[in-house]
Write a protein that holds these residues in place. Structure first.
Motif, PDB file in Angstrom:
ATOM      1  N   GLN A   1       0.811  -1.209   0.000  1.00  0.00           N
ATOM      2  CA  GLN A   1       0.000   0.000   0.000  1.00  0.00           C
ATOM      3  C   GLN A   1       0.850   1.268   0.000  1.00  0.00           C
ATOM      4  OE1 GLN A   1      -2.122  -0.657   3.623  1.00  0.00           O
ATOM      5  NE2 GLN A   1      -3.701  -1.932   2.672  1.00  0.00           N
ATOM      6  N   ALA A   2       1.856   1.338   0.885  1.00  0.00           N
ATOM      7  CA  ALA A   2       2.409   2.649   1.238  1.00  0.00           C
ATOM      8  C   ALA A   2       3.892   2.827   0.978  1.00  0.00           C
ATOM      9  CB  ALA A   2       2.118   2.925   2.716  1.00  0.00           C
TER      10      ALA A   2
ATOM     11  N   PRO B   1       7.928   0.153  -6.901  1.00  0.00           N
ATOM     12  CA  PRO B   1       7.225   0.743  -8.050  1.00  0.00           C
ATOM     13  C   PRO B   1       5.821   0.203  -8.236  1.00  0.00           C
ATOM     14  CG  PRO B   1       8.977  -0.751  -8.761  1.00  0.00           C
ATOM     15  CD  PRO B   1       9.140  -0.588  -7.292  1.00  0.00           C
ATOM     16  N   ASP B   2       5.543  -0.964  -7.640  1.00  0.00           N
ATOM     17  CA  ASP B   2       4.217  -1.549  -7.804  1.00  0.00           C
ATOM     18  C   ASP B   2       3.303  -1.298  -6.608  1.00  0.00           C
ATOM     19  OD1 ASP B   2       5.673  -3.088  -6.053  1.00  0.00           O
ATOM     20  OD2 ASP B   2       4.849  -5.000  -6.745  1.00  0.00           O
ATOM     21  N   SER B   3       3.725  -0.421  -5.694  1.00  0.00           N
ATOM     22  CA  SER B   3       2.846  -0.138  -4.554  1.00  0.00           C
ATOM     23  C   SER B   3       1.720   0.801  -4.989  1.00  0.00           C
ATOM     24  CB  SER B   3       3.635   0.494  -3.411  1.00  0.00           C
ATOM     25  OG  SER B   3       3.965   1.842  -3.709  1.00  0.00           O
TER      26      SER B   3
ATOM     27  N   LEU C   1       3.329  12.029  -2.667  1.00  0.00           N
ATOM     28  CA  LEU C   1       3.222  11.773  -1.226  1.00  0.00           C
ATOM     29  C   LEU C   1       4.333  10.851  -0.723  1.00  0.00           C
ATOM     30  CD1 LEU C   1      -0.634  11.184  -0.894  1.00  0.00           C
ATOM     31  CD2 LEU C   1       0.639  13.319  -0.609  1.00  0.00           C
ATOM     32  N   ASP C   2       4.751  11.115   0.492  1.00  0.00           N
ATOM     33  CA  ASP C   2       5.652  10.227   1.231  1.00  0.00           C
ATOM     34  C   ASP C   2       5.057  10.072   2.627  1.00  0.00           C
ATOM     35  OD1 ASP C   2       8.552   9.032   1.669  1.00  0.00           O
ATOM     36  OD2 ASP C   2       8.062  10.273   3.404  1.00  0.00           O
ATOM     37  N   LEU C   3       4.874   8.841   3.045  1.00  0.00           N
ATOM     38  CA  LEU C   3       4.209   8.583   4.324  1.00  0.00           C
ATOM     39  C   LEU C   3       5.195   8.136   5.397  1.00  0.00           C
ATOM     40  CD1 LEU C   3       1.087   6.711   2.872  1.00  0.00           C
ATOM     41  CD2 LEU C   3       1.429   9.168   3.198  1.00  0.00           C
TER      42      LEU C   3
END
Lengths: 347, 110
Positions: A60-61, A66-68, A159-161
């Motif tokens: 997810q995050a 690259p496939d998230s 975004l970066d979480l």
């Protein structure tokens, strides 16, 4: 079940000195995960469900896969998106943390990190890359709108979480273990040193070391000092500028970036540990305190969260009831109730 | 190419509605208000359910630490982001030896 057995094999049992608990470790999320449970027979089930939680969170995050779902979102150059529940929660937590910290953490910081060279798995970063270009401050979290699962991401914002994702993962993991083990016993999950606990703790609380990080100028990692504390509930998280460092054009950089400037935080504190009701809260608060710099103490005092700050000169400051050095014989850290980052507010 | 077309599972969990202007987005949201409200309502419920059991961390915690086992050795370490500390304990000549070793991992933040 074969798949489950294969996943469980990634865990390595660790002797921790007490037969009353079982401990296992594995690599996960680009760092290490540690799982501690009691009764010891809960370990097998716990390993399997934590594997599922971490794999799901990674899909997810992760900004580095690259496939998230997050990478796919970031590659779409803005728009309106209907998120799956898991990513929606992760973004909601990141935005709530940004609101709570007044923008000291900010999920729109991705391009600032990329501009500094933190655009790939840390091991792949060129340790002495090209000179830095112009700073790229974060566009600002208020530009991102999330209404339930519906996300509006303006063009050019990625975004970066990272300020909340590990904490979120630890929170999800302990909850999943509790559910899978019939709410029996207790569990501790550490993701790269961000720790959440749930259930009934050991007598007096889980004994946890608040470790001094290795000296950035070369002291061996193995020479760790630290303080023993006890955590009966809630979470602990530590942020530091002494790890994940690299060079650009002769400038020393690290991964905790001030969203307001787009440059690595340069305040007086090298390491901050925070205790909170949830690991996402603690994760956000410890990062925010590093970014806040000279204002960190005032901000942390206002939150009421117990915290331990270590300055670049080695001085240590405890706030909001953070235990003294003799805590091993004392009570657990007094963690206040309520989350600032889940479900929109304290509870 | 729409990336979602490459991955049916992704298509189910994350659908790019489409890039659009602010006005178009507003019209779409208004036009599908009922559905959006229902979705948002569901999501709110899901988030509330999914939120960690802060109640287990309720109050000024530490009061519930009475029923668990006695654990005397450190079982984990909170440390700088990304540094994993391995704590192992062994008995040598009848004495307990605790070893902590820090490892800077190769991966990135999540």
């Amino acid at each position: 079940m074969a798949a489950g057995a294969a996943r469980a094999s990634a865990w390595q049992r660790v002797r921790a000195g007490d037969d009353a608990v079982s401990v296992a470790e594995r690599a996960a999320l680009g760092t290490g995960a540690r799982l501690v449970v009691w009764p010891p027979e809960n370990l097998g089930v716990a390993c399997a469900v934590v594997d599922d939680v971490l794999a799901t969170l990674d899909r997810q995050a992760s900004r580095f896969r690259p496939d998230s779902e997050l990478s796919w979102l970031n590659a779409a150059s803005g728009g309106l998106f209907l998120l799956g529940d898991g990513l929606a929660e992760a973004v909601a937590v990141a935005l709530a943390a940004a609101r709570w910290t007044g923008g000291l953490t900010d999920p729109t910081i991705a391009d600032a990190l990329v501009s500094l060279g933190y655009d790939r798995d840390f091991a792949a970063i060129d340790e002495d890359g090209e000179p830095l270009g112009a700073a790229v401050p974060a566009p600002g979290w208020p530009l991102v709108r999330l209404d339930g699962p519906l996300l509006r991401l303006p063009r050019g914002i990625r975004l970066d979480l990272g300020a909340t994702a590990k904490g979120l993962g630890a929170d999800r993991a302990v909850r999943a273990v509790r559910s899978a083990t019939g709410q029996r016993g207790g569990v501790l999950v550490s993701l790269g040193g961000d720790i959440a606990v749930a259930g009934t703790p050991p007598l007096g609380g889980w004994p946890v070391t608040v470790a001094e990080e290795p000296d950035p100028d070369g002291a061996p990692c193995g020479q760790l000092g630290g303080q023993l504390v006890r955590l009966a509930a809630g979470a602990l998280a530590t942020s530091s500028v002494t790890v994940r460092r690299w060079q650009r054009g002769g400038a020393a950089l690290h991964h905790i970036v001030d969203p307001r400037t787009g440059r690595p935080a340069d305040g007086p504190w090298r390491t901050v540990t925070v205790a909170a009701a949830t690991c996402a809260d603690a994760n956000a608060a410890s990062t925010a305190a590093i970014v806040a710099g000279a204002a960190a103490e005032d901000w942390l005092v206002a939150t009421g969260l117990p915290a331990r700050l270590t300055g670049h000169d080695g001085r240590v400051r405890g706030l909001n009831g953070w235990p003294g050095r003799q805590i091993a014989a004392g009570g657990p850290i007094p963690v206040p109730a309520g989350s600032r980052v889940y479900a929109g507010g304290p509870r | 190419m729409d990336p979602s077309s490459q991955d049916p599972a992704r298509r189910d969990s994350l659908r790019h509605v489409r890039r659009m202007s602010n006005w178009t987005a507003a019209i779409l949201i208004a036009g599908t208000g009922t559905a959006a409200v229902a979705l948002a309502h569901q999501a709110t419920q899901a988030t509330a359910t999914a939120a960690p059991a802060a109640g287990t961390a309720a109050g000024t915690t530490g009061t519930s630490a009475t029923a668990g086992p006695r654990v005397t050795h450190s079982v984990a370490a909170t440390t700088a982001s990304g540094v994993t500390v391995t704590t192992t304990t062994r008995t040598v000549n009848g004495k307990t030896v605790v070893t902590r070793v820090g490892h800077a991992p190769a991966g990135g933040d999540s």
